[in-house]
Motif scaffolding. Structure first.
Motif, PDB file in Angstrom:
ATOM      1  N   PRO A  16       0.811  -1.249   0.352  1.00  0.00           N
ATOM      2  CA  PRO A  16      -0.102   0.017  -0.204  1.00  0.00           C
ATOM      3  C   PRO A  16       0.900   1.411   0.136  1.00  0.00           C
ATOM      4  O   PRO A  16       1.815   1.346   0.682  1.00  0.00           O
ATOM      5  CB  PRO A  16      -0.905  -0.401   1.074  1.00  0.00           C
ATOM      6  CG  PRO A  16      -0.271  -1.164   2.577  1.00  0.00           C
ATOM      7  CD  PRO A  16       0.631  -2.294   1.825  1.00  0.00           C
ATOM      8  N   VAL A  17       0.579   2.238  -0.637  1.00  0.00           N
ATOM      9  CA  VAL A  17       0.941   3.624  -0.192  1.00  0.00           C
ATOM     10  C   VAL A  17       1.726   4.032   0.937  1.00  0.00           C
ATOM     11  O   VAL A  17       2.454   4.921   0.614  1.00  0.00           O
ATOM     12  CB  VAL A  17       0.021   4.166  -1.323  1.00  0.00           C
ATOM     13  CG1 VAL A  17      -0.122   5.668  -0.807  1.00  0.00           C
ATOM     14  CG2 VAL A  17      -0.542   4.251  -2.258  1.00  0.00           C
ATOM     15  N   LEU A  20       2.337   7.090  -8.723  1.00  0.00           N
ATOM     16  CA  LEU A  20       1.511   5.890  -9.232  1.00  0.00           C
ATOM     17  C   LEU A  20       0.259   6.095 -10.010  1.00  0.00           C
ATOM     18  O   LEU A  20       0.545   4.961 -10.590  1.00  0.00           O
ATOM     19  CB  LEU A  20       0.353   5.389  -8.014  1.00  0.00           C
ATOM     20  CG  LEU A  20       1.992   3.989  -7.319  1.00  0.00           C
ATOM     21  CD1 LEU A  20       0.756   3.947  -5.804  1.00  0.00           C
ATOM     22  CD2 LEU A  20       2.391   3.161  -7.918  1.00  0.00           C
ATOM     23  N   GLU A  21       0.618   7.705  -9.961  1.00  0.00           N
ATOM     24  CA  GLU A  21      -0.660   8.013 -10.836  1.00  0.00           C
ATOM     25  C   GLU A  21      -0.458   8.954 -11.893  1.00  0.00           C
ATOM     26  O   GLU A  21      -0.999   8.800 -12.812  1.00  0.00           O
ATOM     27  CB  GLU A  21      -1.380   8.992 -10.432  1.00  0.00           C
ATOM     28  CG  GLU A  21      -2.395   8.881  -8.379  1.00  0.00           C
ATOM     29  CD  GLU A  21      -3.087   9.202  -8.060  1.00  0.00           C
ATOM     30  OE1 GLU A  21      -3.486   9.341  -7.893  1.00  0.00           O
ATOM     31  OE2 GLU A  21      -2.506  10.772  -8.385  1.00  0.00           O
ATOM     32  N   ASP A  22       0.606   9.074 -12.339  1.00  0.00           N
ATOM     33  CA  ASP A  22       1.019   9.958 -13.638  1.00  0.00           C
ATOM     34  C   ASP A  22       2.050   9.018 -14.086  1.00  0.00           C
ATOM     35  O   ASP A  22       3.059   8.739 -14.235  1.00  0.00           O
ATOM     36  CB  ASP A  22       1.763  11.138 -13.201  1.00  0.00           C
ATOM     37  CG  ASP A  22       2.407  12.067 -13.884  1.00  0.00           C
ATOM     38  OD1 ASP A  22       3.873  11.954 -13.746  1.00  0.00           O
ATOM     39  OD2 ASP A  22       1.615  11.516 -14.863  1.00  0.00           O
ATOM     40  N   VAL A  23       1.435   8.498 -15.346  1.00  0.00           N
ATOM     41  CA  VAL A  23       1.926   7.104 -15.981  1.00  0.00           C
ATOM     42  C   VAL A  23       2.481   7.573 -17.551  1.00  0.00           C
ATOM     43  O   VAL A  23       1.886   8.591 -18.372  1.00  0.00           O
ATOM     44  CB  VAL A  23       1.445   6.574 -15.961  1.00  0.00           C
ATOM     45  CG1 VAL A  23       1.573   4.913 -17.353  1.00  0.00           C
ATOM     46  CG2 VAL A  23       0.386   5.466 -15.332  1.00  0.00           C
ATOM     47  N   PRO A  24       3.985   7.372 -17.474  1.00  0.00           N
ATOM     48  CA  PRO A  24       4.923   8.491 -18.362  1.00  0.00           C
ATOM     49  C   PRO A  24       3.910   7.214 -19.653  1.00  0.00           C
ATOM     50  O   PRO A  24       3.028   6.559 -20.096  1.00  0.00           O
ATOM     51  CB  PRO A  24       6.454   8.427 -18.390  1.00  0.00           C
ATOM     52  CG  PRO A  24       5.975   7.084 -17.501  1.00  0.00           C
ATOM     53  CD  PRO A  24       5.334   6.711 -16.807  1.00  0.00           C
ATOM     54  N   VAL A  25       4.692   8.038 -20.958  1.00  0.00           N
ATOM     55  CA  VAL A  25       4.212   7.142 -22.668  1.00  0.00           C
ATOM     56  C   VAL A  25       5.158   6.122 -22.046  1.00  0.00           C
ATOM     57  O   VAL A  25       6.415   6.608 -22.770  1.00  0.00           O
ATOM     58  CB  VAL A  25       4.733   8.878 -23.179  1.00  0.00           C
ATOM     59  CG1 VAL A  25       4.264   7.600 -24.903  1.00  0.00           C
ATOM     60  CG2 VAL A  25       3.637   9.257 -23.431  1.00  0.00           C
ATOM     61  N   LEU A  29      10.832   3.524   2.141  1.00  0.00           N
ATOM     62  CA  LEU A  29      11.176   4.482   0.887  1.00  0.00           C
ATOM     63  C   LEU A  29      11.850   6.113   1.842  1.00  0.00           C
ATOM     64  O   LEU A  29      12.352   6.844   1.248  1.00  0.00           O
ATOM     65  CB  LEU A  29      10.668   4.643  -0.083  1.00  0.00           C
ATOM     66  CG  LEU A  29      10.167   3.618  -1.198  1.00  0.00           C
ATOM     67  CD1 LEU A  29      10.227   3.961  -2.512  1.00  0.00           C
ATOM     68  CD2 LEU A  29      11.883   3.030  -0.695  1.00  0.00           C
ATOM     69  N   GLY A  30      10.934   6.228   2.951  1.00  0.00           N
ATOM     70  CA  GLY A  30      11.089   7.833   3.368  1.00  0.00           C
ATOM     71  C   GLY A  30      10.823   8.930   2.861  1.00  0.00           C
ATOM     72  O   GLY A  30      10.735   9.975   2.355  1.00  0.00           O
ATOM     73  N   LEU A  31       9.590   9.101   1.944  1.00  0.00           N
ATOM     74  CA  LEU A  31       8.874   9.289   1.247  1.00  0.00           C
ATOM     75  C   LEU A  31       7.073  10.230   1.918  1.00  0.00           C
ATOM     76  O   LEU A  31       6.902   9.902   2.607  1.00  0.00           O
ATOM     77  CB  LEU A  31       8.811   9.037   0.045  1.00  0.00           C
ATOM     78  CG  LEU A  31       9.854   8.554  -0.997  1.00  0.00           C
ATOM     79  CD1 LEU A  31       9.641   8.197  -2.473  1.00  0.00           C
ATOM     80  CD2 LEU A  31      10.992   9.640  -1.400  1.00  0.00           C
ATOM     81  N   HIS A  32       6.955  11.726   1.282  1.00  0.00           N
ATOM     82  CA  HIS A  32       5.746  11.606   1.580  1.00  0.00           C
ATOM     83  C   HIS A  32       4.465  10.572   0.799  1.00  0.00           C
ATOM     84  O   HIS A  32       5.131  10.678  -0.342  1.00  0.00           O
ATOM     85  CB  HIS A  32       5.093  13.367   1.525  1.00  0.00           C
ATOM     86  CG  HIS A  32       4.596  14.161   1.950  1.00  0.00           C
ATOM     87  ND1 HIS A  32       3.186  13.791   0.957  1.00  0.00           N
ATOM     88  CD2 HIS A  32       4.304  14.400   2.788  1.00  0.00           C
ATOM     89  CE1 HIS A  32       1.899  14.516   2.204  1.00  0.00           C
ATOM     90  NE2 HIS A  32       3.012  15.026   3.198  1.00  0.00           N
ATOM     91  N   HIS A  33       3.210  10.767   1.362  1.00  0.00           N
ATOM     92  CA  HIS A  33       2.370   9.955   1.154  1.00  0.00           C
ATOM     93  C   HIS A  33       2.086  10.010  -0.370  1.00  0.00           C
ATOM     94  O   HIS A  33       1.366   9.990  -1.303  1.00  0.00           O
ATOM     95  CB  HIS A  33       1.610   9.090   1.385  1.00  0.00           C
ATOM     96  CG  HIS A  33       0.644  10.474   1.730  1.00  0.00           C
ATOM     97  ND1 HIS A  33      -0.481  10.993   1.548  1.00  0.00           N
ATOM     98  CD2 HIS A  33       0.998  10.920   3.060  1.00  0.00           C
ATOM     99  CE1 HIS A  33      -1.160  12.122   2.079  1.00  0.00           C
ATOM    100  NE2 HIS A  33      -0.049  11.890   2.678  1.00  0.00           N
TER     101      HIS A  33
END
Length: 277
Positions: free
Chosen positions: A20-21, A39-44, A28-32
């Protein structure tokens, strides 16, 4: 912004491992929010593919320009603005885009204020809560003037922050320190500034009268720039706390009794010239 390697790791942990998020953010020590954006910004996936147009696409230029002019504008406000211009999509898409393109805060560098002897002093009020004077409760304030070059100071307690107390503090400071600085730096106090529009300042007539009599120039700080008078603000924190009750017989001389306590805290770190410090 995160690198492609970290982004790929986030997507692998979520979609392949089922994490889960919240777990990914913790490990990973990141902000949620950063994890959700990855996860939402899928590149080409392929350079041959053409990016699919989105409902928000026609409005991204407007959002970019608006954020450049107002970097702290909330995503909800931008959503209503693009909606009024014909946007038919949802808020979440706007929120994700704003999160990705919002300009980051720019670090500000502050120069140390070094002044010549007699050139400048900083003036402010310090608030010290309430004191009992007989049966009444009064507001206790301290007038503080600090010389910019030597850090020599004058402090006097008053039962209030009236214009009369403010001017009396100036006169007594000039007498105690033996001269008048060329410039007095203030916060935007009502006792000094009645109205301000950018660099156009409407001074209080009483402070202009005092300035004309004692030959100093009043200079208000720029709005929201408390660092410009940091010497006097640090001095106020240096003053001892005052508490307790006062006898009714001392009501009219309460500021004298308290002023004596402040007088004991006067300090000098560099000598000024005798004429004008």
């Amino acid at each position: 912004m995160i690198g492609l390697e970290v982004r790929a790791r986030i997507r692998q942990l979520h979609y392949a491992e089922g994490w889960p998020v919240g777990t990914i953010a913790t490990q990973l020590g990141l902000h949620h929010d950063t994890v959700e954006a990855a996860l939402e910004d899928v590149p080409v996936a392929s350079a041959d593919r053409t990016a699919k147009p989105t409902v928000l696409g026609p409005y991204t230029d407007f959002i970019d320009v608006t954020l450049k002019a107002h970097p702290r504008l909330r995503a909800t406000r931008l959503f209503h603005m693009v909606k009024a211009r014909g946007y038919l999509g949802g808020y979440e898409q706007v929120k994700r885009y704003v999160r990705r393109v919002r300009p980051g805060p720019q670090a500000e560098a502050f120069l140390r204020r070094n002044t010549l002897p007699g050139e400048e002093a900083q003036v402010d009020w310090g608030s010290f809560g309430k004191v009992r004077v007989g049966r009444a409760t009064r507001t206790l304030s301290c007038f503080v003037l600090v010389l910019g070059h030597s850090r020599a100071m004058y402090a006097r307690f008053f039962l209030g922050q009236t214009m009369e107390c403010f001017l009396q503090g100036h006169v007594q400071a000039f007498e105690a320190l033996g001269g008048v600085p060329r410039n007095l730096l203030y916060d935007n106090l009502k006792s000094v500034v009645l109205q301000r529009a950018g660099d156009i300042i409407h001074f209080h007539p009483r402070i202009l009268e005092a300035a004309g009599h004692y030959h100093f120039v009043p200079k208000p700080c720029a709005p929201y720039r408390g660092n410009e008078k940091g010497k006097v603000e640090r001095t106020i924190r240096y003053l001892p706390p005052v508490s307790g009750k006062m006898s009714p017989r001392l009501t009219c001389r309460a500021d004298d009794a308290l002023g004596a306590r402040a007088g004991r805290t006067q300090c000098r770190t560099r000598m000024h010239s005798r004429r004008r410090w």
